[in-house]
Motif scaffolding. Structure first.
Motif, PDB file in Angstrom:
ATOM      1  N   VAL A 255       0.895  -1.229   0.094  1.00 28.92           N
ATOM      2  CA  VAL A 255      -0.148  -0.236  -0.120  1.00 28.92           C
ATOM      3  C   VAL A 255       1.005   1.324  -0.072  1.00 28.92           C
ATOM      4  O   VAL A 255       0.740   2.032  -0.735  1.00 28.92           O
ATOM      5  N   LYS A 256       1.991   1.314   0.850  1.00 29.40           N
ATOM      6  CA  LYS A 256       2.765   2.475   0.979  1.00 29.40           C
ATOM      7  C   LYS A 256       3.733   2.601  -0.417  1.00 29.40           C
ATOM      8  O   LYS A 256       3.495   3.849  -1.018  1.00 29.40           O
ATOM      9  N   MET A 257       3.882   1.626  -1.032  1.00 28.70           N
ATOM     10  CA  MET A 257       4.620   1.668  -2.325  1.00 28.70           C
ATOM     11  C   MET A 257       3.752   2.453  -3.231  1.00 28.70           C
ATOM     12  O   MET A 257       4.198   3.225  -4.198  1.00 28.70           O
ATOM     13  N   ARG A 258       2.448   1.931  -3.420  1.00 27.02           N
ATOM     14  CA  ARG A 258       1.435   2.565  -4.339  1.00 27.02           C
ATOM     15  C   ARG A 258       1.395   3.886  -4.195  1.00 27.02           C
ATOM     16  O   ARG A 258       1.372   4.696  -5.190  1.00 27.02           O
ATOM     17  N   LEU A 259       1.087   4.222  -2.949  1.00 27.15           N
ATOM     18  CA  LEU A 259       0.863   5.674  -2.561  1.00 27.15           C
ATOM     19  C   LEU A 259       2.044   6.717  -2.689  1.00 27.15           C
ATOM     20  O   LEU A 259       1.854   7.628  -3.008  1.00 27.15           O
ATOM     21  N   ARG A 260       3.156   5.900  -2.396  1.00 26.24           N
ATOM     22  CA  ARG A 260       4.477   6.697  -2.755  1.00 26.24           C
ATOM     23  C   ARG A 260       4.490   6.908  -4.092  1.00 26.24           C
ATOM     24  O   ARG A 260       5.308   8.037  -4.508  1.00 26.24           O
TER      25      ARG A 260
END
Length: 547
Positions: A255-260
């Motif tokens: 999730v964090k990678m997608r948002l980043r």
């Protein structure tokens, strides 16, 4: 006793209850003054027994006592009374809840602020979901359980319905959660896991981004309510809210990678100027998984090619060798001579949970993280990969997995990766093997989940044969590595050099890898940081050309 009776009384022999801070279906939280440490304030949580059973209270106390994270409540004491009441004494966290702030701002918060909160929650969930000896599932994320301090730092409160995850268990003992945020499996008698927490994160993001609407009531995609949001953000929320856990994001880091990829973290290096006072755009943070479709295709060589091309562009990067694969990187880099004298293999330190101050192995803008040449003897868990990833402070991480696509830790990395690069060569027979076709299906699954999968060809196939070969693939290779003499590669290795650093080879690589670099770096970054080489002709190349 009712909650009014506790105010003004002293419980546990030292905690004087001053006021009620909040209440829920399973607990009341009070502000208390410590009568032994004058002036010290604590949050005291009264846990209501579940069917006169104090087991859940003791489980929560034991769980909180083990947690050591600055953004999670720190348990300092717990006790029970003669009346069968259980009390937890925790840090008193001053500041509004996210729900308070949301209401105060008229249910409109800046998107960047919401994403900044999401980044921190992803880090917290990653800590909980990789907690040893058993992962912890929070299960009750909602705005009223998130507190913000003056620096906008997130603090998670209320672990009343959190539980340890047990492999093989078919259902939870208690199906508890907050309607509007909880995952479907919490109310269907099924076991919750890390993906249940990710559903609640998606529910909360939907709620905050839609002005306070609940996804389960509106039954509308977020993009219908907020057409101004980036598609990558709305698709991530949609993915988190999938009914079946296997269709959601699989880890908090994914999730964090997608948002980043949409919004850089606040710690991202700001724009700066190079030596010629030209504006340089911030570098994107990328986790890039590189592997071969079959053995011997050159995934490690490709990773080094990318790393040294990025080095020539002055872009910091790291090459990590998956600990479960057969060691190759150390030898290719002539590690016995080139590695620092105090170098220790990082994967070994992480597996042994050893703290070390050994130096990193760097070559210009590239950092090497190889396996020990004798191999990695221990079991490597998915959580270990993320621990290793967090030790690498480089914007571009190239993770070489060779052909270990089926390993659980590699699959977890692929769920979290920004880009997946599959290396293959022009061998029609090998690409049509059943094992290759099964991998193509796996890569197609990743693409359907929003992952970017790129095929890179290592070497050319002449004439019409190449067209037939490309037609047999799921997608045409994004780029093709130039032919480099294997004898020249071996000579460079024996000299302790990277053949990719030779000007002529580097120039060929920069041209060949340009389509891939544009994807990794974005077009604007590639254009501003683009490699501009003038290959220096050696005497050897002059004689080879002129005789």
């Amino acid at each position: 006793m009712s909650k009014q009776n506790w105010i003004g009384t002293c419980i546990g022999g030292r905690y004087r209850i001053e006021s009620l801070l909040g209440q829920g279906g399973m607990s009341h939280v009070y502000l208390a003054e410590d009568m032994k440490l004058k002036g010290k304030k604590w949050a005291v949580k009264e846990c209501l027994p579940f069917e006169d059973d104090m087991t859940y209270f003791l489980e929560e106390a034991e769980m909180l006592a083990r947690l050591q994270h600055p953004q999670l409540p720190q348990l300092v004491d717990y006790f029970t009374t003669d009346e069968g009441k259980g009390f937890l004494v925790m840090d008193y966290i001053q500041g509004p809840t996210l729900q308070d702030l949301f209401e105060e701002k008229g249910r409109e918060l800046p998107v960047t602020k919401i994403i900044h909160i999401a980044f921190q929650l992803c880090d917290l969930f990653h800590y909980l979901h990789t907690f040893q000896p058993r992962p912890i599932i929070y299960r009750d994320l909602k705005p009223s359980n998130v507190m913000l301090n003056e620096q906008a730092q997130v603090r998670l409160i209320d672990f009343g319905v959190a539980r340890h995850f047990k492999h093989g268990k078919q259902s939870d003992t208690m199906q508890i959660g907050t309607i509007g945020f909880a995952a479907p499996e919490q109310f269907l008698g099924l076991q919750t896991d890390a993906r249940s927490d990710l559903f609640t994160l998606g529910s909360m993001l939907y709620y905050l981004l839609s002005g306070g609407q609940y996804a389960y009531i509106t039954q509308k995609p977020l993009e219908q309510l907020r057409q101004d949001l980036p598609e990558a953000l709305t698709s991530t929320v949609s993915l988190l809210l999938q009914e079946h856990p296997q269709n959601r994001c699989q880890s908090a880091m994914e999730v964090k990678m997608r948002l980043r990829s949409i919004y850089p973290e606040p710690t991202t290096v700001p724009e700066s100027f190079n030596q010629k006072n030209q504006l340089i755009t911030p570098l994107p943070d990328k986790l890039i998984v590189i592997g071969g479709l079959f053995a011997g295709v050159g995934s490690t060589f490709t990773a080094i090619c990318l790393a040294r091309t990025l080095h020539a562009m002055h872009i910091p990067n790291a090459v990590v060798e998956q600990p479960t694969i057969e060691p190759d990187l150390y030898m290719l880099l002539f590690g016995d001579t080139k590695a620092p004298k105090d170098y220790a293999f990082v994967s070994k330190l992480i597996a042994e949970q050893t703290v070390s101050t050994t130096s990193t192995w760097t070559n210009g803008f590239s950092t090497w993280v190889p396996n020990h040449p004798e191999g990695f003897p221990n079991n490597w868990q998915p959580a270990d990969s993320f621990k290793l990833l967090h030790t690498i402070k480089k914007p571009i991480v190239l993770w070489d997995v060779s052909t270990h696509w089926e390993h659980p830790s590699v699959q977890e990395l692929c769920h979290s990766a920004d880009e997946i690069i599959v290396v293959l060569d022009a061998s029609p027979g090998k690409c049509n093997r059943p094992s290759s076709r099964a991998l193509f299906n796996r890569f197609d699954t990743y693409q359907k989940r929003g992952k970017k999968v790129h095929y890179v060809a290592n070497g050319y196939l002449p004439g019409n044969f190449r067209n037939e070969w490309v037609d047999s693939l799921p997608a045409a290779p994004l780029c093709t590595l130039p032919e480099i003499s294997r004898a020249e590669v071996i000579r460079a290795v024996w000299r302790g050099e990277c053949i990719q650093d030779q000007p002529e080879v580097l120039e060929q690589l920069s041209v060949a890898l340009a389509p891939l670099l544009r994807v990794i770096l974005t077009e604007d970054t590639f254009r501003k940081r683009g490699l501009k080489l003038k290959a220096r002709k050696s005497l050897f190349s002059w004689f080879r050309k002129h005789g």
